[in-house]
Structure formats: C-alpha cells, structure tokens
Design a protein around this motif. Structure first.
Motif, PDB file in Angstrom:
ATOM      1  N   SER A  10       0.824  -1.206   0.000  1.00 16.61           N
ATOM      2  CA  SER A  10       0.000   0.000   0.000  1.00 16.61           C
ATOM      3  C   SER A  10       0.864   1.264   0.000  1.00 16.61           C
ATOM      4  O   SER A  10       2.053   1.237   0.329  1.00 16.61           O
ATOM      5  CB  SER A  10      -0.904   0.022   1.233  1.00 16.61           C
ATOM      6  OG  SER A  10      -0.122   0.238   2.403  1.00 16.61           O
ATOM      7  N   ARG A  11       0.248   2.368  -0.353  1.00 17.52           N
ATOM      8  CA  ARG A  11       0.957   3.654  -0.333  1.00 17.52           C
ATOM      9  C   ARG A  11       1.400   4.014   1.073  1.00 17.52           C
ATOM     10  O   ARG A  11       2.489   4.555   1.264  1.00 17.52           O
ATOM     11  CB  ARG A  11       0.051   4.758  -0.886  1.00 17.52           C
ATOM     12  CG  ARG A  11      -0.083   4.716  -2.365  1.00 17.52           C
ATOM     13  CD  ARG A  11      -0.862   5.886  -2.870  1.00 17.52           C
ATOM     14  NE  ARG A  11      -0.912   5.831  -4.327  1.00 17.52           N
ATOM     15  CZ  ARG A  11      -1.586   6.657  -5.055  1.00 17.52           C
ATOM     16  NH1 ARG A  11      -2.279   7.631  -4.504  1.00 17.52           N
ATOM     17  NH2 ARG A  11      -1.577   6.540  -6.365  1.00 17.52           N
ATOM     18  N   THR A  12       0.559   3.722   2.039  1.00 20.14           N
ATOM     19  CA  THR A  12       0.913   4.008   3.435  1.00 20.14           C
ATOM     20  C   THR A  12       2.172   3.250   3.828  1.00 20.14           C
ATOM     21  O   THR A  12       3.096   3.822   4.411  1.00 20.14           O
ATOM     22  CB  THR A  12      -0.245   3.635   4.383  1.00 20.14           C
ATOM     23  OG1 THR A  12      -1.396   4.388   4.016  1.00 20.14           O
ATOM     24  CG2 THR A  12       0.113   3.911   5.830  1.00 20.14           C
ATOM     25  N   SER A  13       2.233   1.997   3.511  1.00 15.66           N
ATOM     26  CA  SER A  13       3.389   1.181   3.836  1.00 15.66           C
ATOM     27  C   SER A  13       4.641   1.699   3.126  1.00 15.66           C
ATOM     28  O   SER A  13       5.713   1.797   3.719  1.00 15.66           O
ATOM     29  CB  SER A  13       3.134  -0.274   3.452  1.00 15.66           C
ATOM     30  OG  SER A  13       4.273  -1.051   3.704  1.00 15.66           O
ATOM     31  N   GLN A  14       4.508   2.046   1.870  1.00  7.82           N
ATOM     32  CA  GLN A  14       5.638   2.577   1.109  1.00  7.82           C
ATOM     33  C   GLN A  14       6.118   3.898   1.696  1.00  7.82           C
ATOM     34  O   GLN A  14       7.322   4.148   1.807  1.00  7.82           O
ATOM     35  CB  GLN A  14       5.256   2.746  -0.361  1.00  7.82           C
ATOM     36  CG  GLN A  14       5.058   1.443  -1.074  1.00  7.82           C
ATOM     37  CD  GLN A  14       4.531   1.603  -2.484  1.00  7.82           C
ATOM     38  OE1 GLN A  14       4.389   2.717  -2.984  1.00  7.82           O
ATOM     39  NE2 GLN A  14       4.225   0.493  -3.127  1.00  7.82           N
ATOM     40  N   ARG A  15       5.170   4.748   2.102  1.00 11.85           N
ATOM     41  CA  ARG A  15       5.522   6.035   2.706  1.00 11.85           C
ATOM     42  C   ARG A  15       6.255   5.823   4.021  1.00 11.85           C
ATOM     43  O   ARG A  15       7.277   6.467   4.288  1.00 11.85           O
ATOM     44  CB  ARG A  15       4.266   6.876   2.928  1.00 11.85           C
ATOM     45  CG  ARG A  15       4.550   8.246   3.533  1.00 11.85           C
ATOM     46  CD  ARG A  15       3.280   9.058   3.772  1.00 11.85           C
ATOM     47  NE  ARG A  15       2.258   8.358   4.525  1.00 11.85           N
ATOM     48  CZ  ARG A  15       2.246   8.205   5.867  1.00 11.85           C
ATOM     49  NH1 ARG A  15       3.218   8.691   6.589  1.00 11.85           N
ATOM     50  NH2 ARG A  15       1.266   7.560   6.456  1.00 11.85           N
ATOM     51  N   LEU A  16       5.768   4.910   4.850  1.00 14.55           N
ATOM     52  CA  LEU A  16       6.406   4.639   6.135  1.00 14.55           C
ATOM     53  C   LEU A  16       7.822   4.091   5.957  1.00 14.55           C
ATOM     54  O   LEU A  16       8.744   4.480   6.679  1.00 14.55           O
ATOM     55  CB  LEU A  16       5.561   3.655   6.947  1.00 14.55           C
ATOM     56  CG  LEU A  16       4.231   4.196   7.466  1.00 14.55           C
ATOM     57  CD1 LEU A  16       3.415   3.075   8.095  1.00 14.55           C
ATOM     58  CD2 LEU A  16       4.442   5.324   8.444  1.00 14.55           C
ATOM     59  N   ARG A  17       8.003   3.223   4.983  1.00 15.77           N
ATOM     60  CA  ARG A  17       9.351   2.703   4.718  1.00 15.77           C
ATOM     61  C   ARG A  17      10.274   3.817   4.242  1.00 15.77           C
ATOM     62  O   ARG A  17      11.433   3.898   4.655  1.00 15.77           O
ATOM     63  CB  ARG A  17       9.302   1.570   3.694  1.00 15.77           C
ATOM     64  CG  ARG A  17       8.855   0.240   4.292  1.00 15.77           C
ATOM     65  CD  ARG A  17       9.141  -0.925   3.347  1.00 15.77           C
ATOM     66  NE  ARG A  17       8.449  -0.830   2.081  1.00 15.77           N
ATOM     67  CZ  ARG A  17       7.219  -1.269   1.843  1.00 15.77           C
ATOM     68  NH1 ARG A  17       6.533  -1.835   2.818  1.00 15.77           N
ATOM     69  NH2 ARG A  17       6.680  -1.152   0.657  1.00 15.77           N
ATOM     70  N   ALA A  18       9.770   4.683   3.382  1.00 16.25           N
ATOM     71  CA  ALA A  18      10.571   5.805   2.880  1.00 16.25           C
ATOM     72  C   ALA A  18      10.955   6.747   4.016  1.00 16.25           C
ATOM     73  O   ALA A  18      12.100   7.209   4.092  1.00 16.25           O
ATOM     74  CB  ALA A  18       9.818   6.560   1.788  1.00 16.25           C
ATOM     75  N   GLU A  19      10.015   7.030   4.906  1.00 12.76           N
ATOM     76  CA  GLU A  19      10.317   7.894   6.049  1.00 12.76           C
ATOM     77  C   GLU A  19      11.381   7.263   6.937  1.00 12.76           C
ATOM     78  O   GLU A  19      12.282   7.953   7.416  1.00 12.76           O
ATOM     79  CB  GLU A  19       9.040   8.163   6.856  1.00 12.76           C
ATOM     80  CG  GLU A  19       8.072   9.107   6.194  1.00 12.76           C
ATOM     81  CD  GLU A  19       6.763   9.249   6.956  1.00 12.76           C
ATOM     82  OE1 GLU A  19       6.648   8.722   8.089  1.00 12.76           O
ATOM     83  OE2 GLU A  19       5.847   9.898   6.416  1.00 12.76           O
ATOM     84  N   ARG A  21      13.725   5.170   6.025  1.00 15.79           N
ATOM     85  CA  ARG A  21      15.021   5.275   5.327  1.00 15.79           C
ATOM     86  C   ARG A  21      15.585   6.675   5.472  1.00 15.79           C
ATOM     87  O   ARG A  21      16.781   6.850   5.743  1.00 15.79           O
ATOM     88  CB  ARG A  21      14.867   4.915   3.858  1.00 15.79           C
ATOM     89  CG  ARG A  21      14.823   3.434   3.571  1.00 15.79           C
ATOM     90  CD  ARG A  21      14.942   3.144   2.085  1.00 15.79           C
ATOM     91  NE  ARG A  21      13.862   3.730   1.313  1.00 15.79           N
ATOM     92  CZ  ARG A  21      12.700   3.133   1.054  1.00 15.79           C
ATOM     93  NH1 ARG A  21      12.462   1.924   1.522  1.00 15.79           N
ATOM     94  NH2 ARG A  21      11.785   3.736   0.325  1.00 15.79           N
ATOM     95  N   ASP A  22      14.744   7.695   5.294  1.00 18.23           N
ATOM     96  CA  ASP A  22      15.200   9.084   5.410  1.00 18.23           C
ATOM     97  C   ASP A  22      15.720   9.383   6.817  1.00 18.23           C
ATOM     98  O   ASP A  22      16.765  10.004   6.978  1.00 18.23           O
ATOM     99  CB  ASP A  22      14.076  10.056   5.048  1.00 18.23           C
ATOM    100  CG  ASP A  22      13.723  10.026   3.571  1.00 18.23           C
ATOM    101  OD1 ASP A  22      14.528   9.483   2.773  1.00 18.23           O
ATOM    102  OD2 ASP A  22      12.638  10.531   3.215  1.00 18.23           O
TER     103      ASP A  22
END
Length: 84
Positions: A10-19, A21-22
């Motif tokens: 999901s987009r939420t999961s992808q966003r959380l992973r990206a955050e 990593r950042d």
C-alpha cells in the motif's frame, strides 16, 4: 492458508518505509559529523573537555553540527567552535 499482504504494497506502507530510510540517513549523517568534528579537533590539538564533548555528542541538529565542524577547521580553542 492465505495471508493478506496488501498492506505491505500500500501507499501508506511505502511512505512509512521511505520515512524510515530518510530518518536513518539523517541519523547516520549526524553520527558521522559528530565523529569527524571530534577527530578534527583532536588532530588539531584542541582540547575538548568533557562537557564540550558531551555537547557535541548529544546534538541532533545537523545544521548546528555542520556549523561546528566548519568552525573546528580554523578554531584555536573549543570556545570558538561554540561561539554565536
């Protein structure tokens, strides 16, 4: 038995992973600048008393750490590194 993995795509999961990593990159950069600032001061023979070392090691603001590193290049004592 089937497991629903839709959340992980999901987009939420992808966003959380990206955050995550950042945040990890920023934390790594902070640790790197702290280490390099202390190494630079040591190599230049500038005394870093315990409270000053703790101040540098506990700072999490990358902008402040970069400023201290830049000052450490030419500073003649630790007070110059922290000067406002």
């Amino acid at each position: 038995m089937s497991v629903d993995l839709s959340f992980y795509r999901s987009r939420t999961s992808q966003r959380l992973r990206a955050e995550g990593r950042d945040e990890g990159r920023v934390e790594g950069r902070v640790e790197d600048v702290i280490e390099k600032t202390l190494r630079l001061l040591e190599a230049r023979g500038i005394d870093v008393p315990g409270p000053a070392r703790k101040r540098i090691q506990s700072c999490l603001d990358l902008e402040v750490l970069d400023r201290w590193f830049d000052r450490a290049i030419t500073a003649t004592d630790i007070a110059e590194v922290f000067a406002e």
